[in-house]
Motif scaffolding. Structure first.
Motif, mmCIF file in Angstrom:
data_model
loop_
_atom_site.group_PDB
_atom_site.id
_atom_site.type_symbol
_atom_site.label_atom_id
_atom_site.label_comp_id
_atom_site.label_asym_id
_atom_site.label_seq_id
_atom_site.Cartn_x
_atom_site.Cartn_y
_atom_site.Cartn_z
ATOM 1 N N ALA A 17 8.289 56.710 102.106
ATOM 2 C CA ALA A 17 8.896 57.296 100.900
ATOM 3 C C ALA A 17 10.080 58.188 101.243
ATOM 4 O O ALA A 17 11.052 58.258 100.485
ATOM 5 C CB ALA A 17 7.841 58.078 100.114
ATOM 6 N N TRP A 59 9.794 55.473 93.896
ATOM 7 C CA TRP A 59 9.097 56.338 94.851
ATOM 8 C C TRP A 59 9.746 56.387 96.234
ATOM 9 O O TRP A 59 9.286 57.165 97.081
ATOM 10 C CB TRP A 59 7.641 55.893 95.006
ATOM 11 C CG TRP A 59 7.471 54.547 95.681
ATOM 12 C CD1 TRP A 59 7.696 53.333 95.137
ATOM 13 C CD2 TRP A 59 7.037 54.313 97.022
ATOM 14 N NE1 TRP A 59 7.447 52.336 96.040
ATOM 15 C CE2 TRP A 59 7.020 52.910 97.211
ATOM 16 C CE3 TRP A 59 6.641 55.132 98.070
ATOM 17 C CZ2 TRP A 59 6.638 52.316 98.407
ATOM 18 C CZ3 TRP A 59 6.262 54.537 99.275
ATOM 19 C CH2 TRP A 59 6.254 53.159 99.431
ATOM 20 N N CYS A 60 10.801 55.637 96.503
ATOM 21 C CA CYS A 60 11.438 55.606 97.822
ATOM 22 C C CYS A 60 12.835 56.212 97.735
ATOM 23 O O CYS A 60 13.612 55.875 96.825
ATOM 24 C CB CYS A 60 11.522 54.180 98.354
ATOM 25 S SG CYS A 60 9.909 53.392 98.543
ATOM 26 N N ARG A 103 11.128 58.229 87.949
ATOM 27 C CA ARG A 103 10.481 58.256 89.252
ATOM 28 C C ARG A 103 9.003 58.591 89.113
ATOM 29 O O ARG A 103 8.578 59.177 88.115
ATOM 30 C CB ARG A 103 11.147 59.291 90.174
ATOM 31 C CG ARG A 103 12.626 59.044 90.439
ATOM 32 C CD ARG A 103 13.207 60.143 91.315
ATOM 33 N NE ARG A 103 14.654 60.000 91.501
ATOM 34 C CZ ARG A 103 15.410 60.851 92.161
ATOM 35 N NH1 ARG A 103 14.860 61.933 92.711
ATOM 36 N NH2 ARG A 103 16.705 60.648 92.288
ATOM 37 N N PHE A 104 8.241 58.214 90.145
ATOM 38 C CA PHE A 104 6.824 58.538 90.196
ATOM 39 C C PHE A 104 6.626 59.757 91.093
ATOM 40 O O PHE A 104 7.377 59.969 92.044
ATOM 41 C CB PHE A 104 6.007 57.370 90.760
ATOM 42 C CG PHE A 104 6.016 56.150 89.885
ATOM 43 C CD1 PHE A 104 6.263 56.252 88.533
ATOM 44 C CD2 PHE A 104 5.786 54.898 90.420
ATOM 45 C CE1 PHE A 104 6.282 55.138 87.719
ATOM 46 C CE2 PHE A 104 5.796 53.773 89.622
ATOM 47 C CZ PHE A 104 6.039 53.894 88.265
ATOM 48 N N CYS A 105 5.592 60.545 90.778
ATOM 49 C CA CYS A 105 5.216 61.653 91.641
ATOM 50 C C CYS A 105 4.475 61.091 92.850
ATOM 51 O O CYS A 105 3.480 60.361 92.708
ATOM 52 C CB CYS A 105 4.334 62.651 90.890
ATOM 53 S SG CYS A 105 3.772 64.037 91.895
ATOM 54 N N LEU A 106 4.973 61.398 94.037
ATOM 55 C CA LEU A 106 4.391 60.817 95.247
ATOM 56 C C LEU A 106 2.966 61.299 95.462
ATOM 57 O O LEU A 106 2.136 60.552 95.996
ATOM 58 C CB LEU A 106 5.261 61.177 96.452
ATOM 59 C CG LEU A 106 4.869 60.535 97.780
ATOM 60 C CD1 LEU A 106 4.919 59.023 97.689
ATOM 61 C CD2 LEU A 106 5.772 61.029 98.901
ATOM 62 N N LEU A 112 10.539 64.219 95.476
ATOM 63 C CA LEU A 112 9.508 63.189 95.381
ATOM 64 C C LEU A 112 8.287 63.663 94.605
ATOM 65 O O LEU A 112 7.479 62.841 94.187
ATOM 66 C CB LEU A 112 9.062 62.757 96.784
ATOM 67 C CG LEU A 112 10.109 62.033 97.632
ATOM 68 C CD1 LEU A 112 9.598 61.849 99.054
ATOM 69 C CD2 LEU A 112 10.445 60.676 97.033
ATOM 70 N N LEU A 159 0.799 59.231 93.195
ATOM 71 C CA LEU A 159 0.812 57.858 93.698
ATOM 72 C C LEU A 159 -0.099 57.713 94.908
ATOM 73 O O LEU A 159 -0.817 56.713 95.054
ATOM 74 C CB LEU A 159 2.239 57.441 94.044
ATOM 75 C CG LEU A 159 2.446 55.985 94.481
ATOM 76 C CD1 LEU A 159 2.153 55.034 93.323
ATOM 77 C CD2 LEU A 159 3.862 55.772 94.982
ATOM 78 N N TYR A 160 -0.085 58.718 95.772
ATOM 79 C CA TYR A 160 -0.963 58.660 96.940
ATOM 80 C C TYR A 160 -2.427 58.801 96.534
ATOM 81 O O TYR A 160 -3.305 58.225 97.183
ATOM 82 C CB TYR A 160 -0.579 59.766 97.926
ATOM 83 C CG TYR A 160 -1.534 59.862 99.090
ATOM 84 C CD1 TYR A 160 -1.577 58.874 100.075
ATOM 85 C CD2 TYR A 160 -2.413 60.936 99.204
ATOM 86 C CE1 TYR A 160 -2.463 58.956 101.132
ATOM 87 C CE2 TYR A 160 -3.296 61.030 100.262
ATOM 88 C CZ TYR A 160 -3.317 60.034 101.218
ATOM 89 O OH TYR A 160 -4.195 60.105 102.267
#
Length: 525
Positions: free
Chosen positions: A136, A170-171, A108-111, A184, A114-115
């Motif tokens: 997300a 990410w979702c 997973r990606f760190c939200l 997340l 990512l933002y």
């Protein structure tokens, strides 16, 4: 890989073993793998200990391999002893590596990060941020699609950029149900990284020893805490369950049969299907986290059962005890370690880079660098001397007042005439006379009230310390000002006190019968 200088080149490294001067019947085994250009292909794998004819030959092999696999790499600042190669920005070479090495493990990606990348491309703002966070956090695909369509109406390029990112990274609606985790953010790693901040810059063995001691003590502390806890569900999952129980009062369940329910909102047309036998809800929250959602709680309440019975075993006290019941054995110091007859391991070469080493993470430009520190930017200061806004007393344009020293004789003289001013009863306000008012007929006056005043006038001070007969202000907040009078007037007034029927001045001071125009008690000096 051996360290070879750039100028070094030899034909002996690429010579075949059978061409060497070796007698017949002797078996020759190659000590290391030799790189050959003709063997390079897309699936070529580099091995540890592989030898290259020169440093430039190794660089060319890396470039060719990256071109065949569609990777963009760049060479950092190198020296004669090593070569550093990294992927360029936007290269997705790390994700396939995880898939090859950790097959079946969800990535997973760190939200938050990512933002940050999203904000650099399309700008910030609460509107796009809230829509991205809402997409997300959506646990079912319909809610995710609704948020994405709203982003598309605002910025189509931002919509395309988010669609290019795999949703399972990410979702929440695309996460696996197996780990029972919907996290997340990468806060778990960040918290551990801040914990080992003191040991992170130390050598590898010292850092591992510090981590071992920390984990050993943490296990013992957590076991002591869980021994005092009597609940079945651990505190944080219980807090989330209580929140869902509170939200379930707006939902009512309709029994369908076979432990299936249709849960409807009391004021909205929202409906969800709950299956208690399969432990699933169409909102996917129960499947994803393992804690009953508000729809499931409504169905459980319909059956008059306890929601704690439907919490996943990962959040129970017995599971927590199994995790931290293991003890880490203590060990002695290096002085008591057994001695072995092996080659001594030397520490690695240390080369300090230019500048001061950074201990904290790099924060974004719009992020508060010190949230607990008082910020001077965009802050208005008020001066305590001139009461102006914009500066402090240290930069006040008004100079500090300098008080002249006063002789003791002058100070005693001022006190004496202040006492004379206390005994004065006659006052003048705007050139009017003070009238004496008695409380009742036949009784002496107990208060003196000045007549109504339209424009209060303060008489100027005509005296000085050498000529002390001047004006004495009774109270700066009142309108009573004593006229300049002669000392003989005070003496004549004292002689006529019995005729007027007024008590001595000390009585007025003690009982505070001297009242200003407002009728309130006022101290006078």
């Amino acid at each position: 890989m051996h360290q070879i200088d750039d100028e070094y080149s030899s034909e002996e490294l690429v010579s075949d073993s059978e061409e060497s001067d070796v007698g017949e019947g002797e078996n020759v085994k190659a000590k290391c793998v030799i790189y050959r250009k003709e063997h390079m292909c897309k699936d070529y794998k580099f091995e540890v200990g592989m030898e290259f004819s020169s440093l430039q030959d190794f660089k060319d092999a890396i470039k060719e391999h990256s071109v065949l696999n569609g990777r963009q790499v760049k060479f950092l600042k190198n020296d004669k002893r090593r070569v550093r190669v990294v992927c360029k920005q936007g290269c997705d070479g790390l994700i396939p590596t995880f898939e090859d090495m950790l097959d079946g493990v969800e990535h997973r990606f760190c939200l938050r990060h990512l933002y940050c990348n999203f904000k650099k491309k399309f700008g910030g703002g609460t509107l796009l941020r809230d829509l991205m966070m809402g997409a997300a956090k959506a646990t079912f695909v319909e809610a995710w699609d609704e948020k994405m369509q709203q982003i598309k109406k605002i910025n189509s390029k931002a919509y395309d950029w988010l669609n290019a990112v795999p949703p399972q990274a990410w979702c929440k609606h695309a996460f696996s149900f197996y780990p029972k985790c919907n996290v997340l953010m990468n806060n778990l790693s960040e918290a551990f990284n801040s914990t080992i901040l003191l040991a992170r810059e130390k050598p590898i063995l010292t850092m591992f020893e510090w981590i071992r001691s920390y984990v050993m003590g943490r296990f013992a502390t957590l076991m002591e805490k869980v021994a005092k806890y009597d609940g079945n569900v651990m505190p944080k999952p219980r807090k989330r369950l209580d929140k869902e129980i509170e939200k379930s009062r707006n939902w009512f369940a309709i029994w369908v049969g076979n432990l299936k329910f249709e849960v409807t909102h009391s004021m909205l047309p929202d409906k969800f299907i709950v299956d208690l036998a399969c432990r699933s809800c169409s909102c996917n929250f129960w499947d994803l986290v393992g804690i009953p959602c508000r729809h499931v709680v409504a169905a459980i309440t319909y059956k008059c059962e306890d929601p704690e019975q439907y919490v996943h075993r990962y959040y129970l006290r017995e599971t927590y005890v199994k995790c931290y019941d293991q003890t880490i054995s203590p060990i002695n110091g290096p002085d008591k370690w057994p001695r072995v007859e092996e080659e001594e391991i030397l520490p690695p070469l240390f080369k300090r880079g230019p500048g001061r080493s950074k201990m904290l993470r790099r924060k974004e430009t719009d992020e508060d660098p010190a949230p607990t520190k008082f910020k001077r930017t965009n802050t208005k200061f008020k001066c305590s001397r001139c009461h102006s806004i914009g500066h402090t007393i240290r930069k006040c344009p008004i100079p500090t007042p300098v008080h002249d020293p006063v002789d003791e004789s002058q100070s005693e003289l001022a006190i004496e005439f202040a006492q004379v001013a206390e005994s004065i009863i006659t006052t003048q306000v705007t050139k009017t006379t003070t009238t004496c008012v008695t409380e009742s007929v036949g009784e002496p006056a107990s208060a003196f009230v000045a007549e109504s005043v339209s424009e209060p006038v303060v008489e100027p001070v005509s005296g000085s310390m050498a000529d002390p007969v001047g004006a004495f202000v009774v109270d700066p907040t009142s309108v009573f000002v004593v006229d300049p009078i002669d000392v003989s007037v005070a003496e004549s007034f004292a002689a006529n006190e019995e005729e007027i029927g007024v008590r001595p001045s000390s009585a007025y001071h003690e009982e505070a019968d001297f009242l200003p125009l407002g009728g309130t008690q006022n101290n006078h000096t």
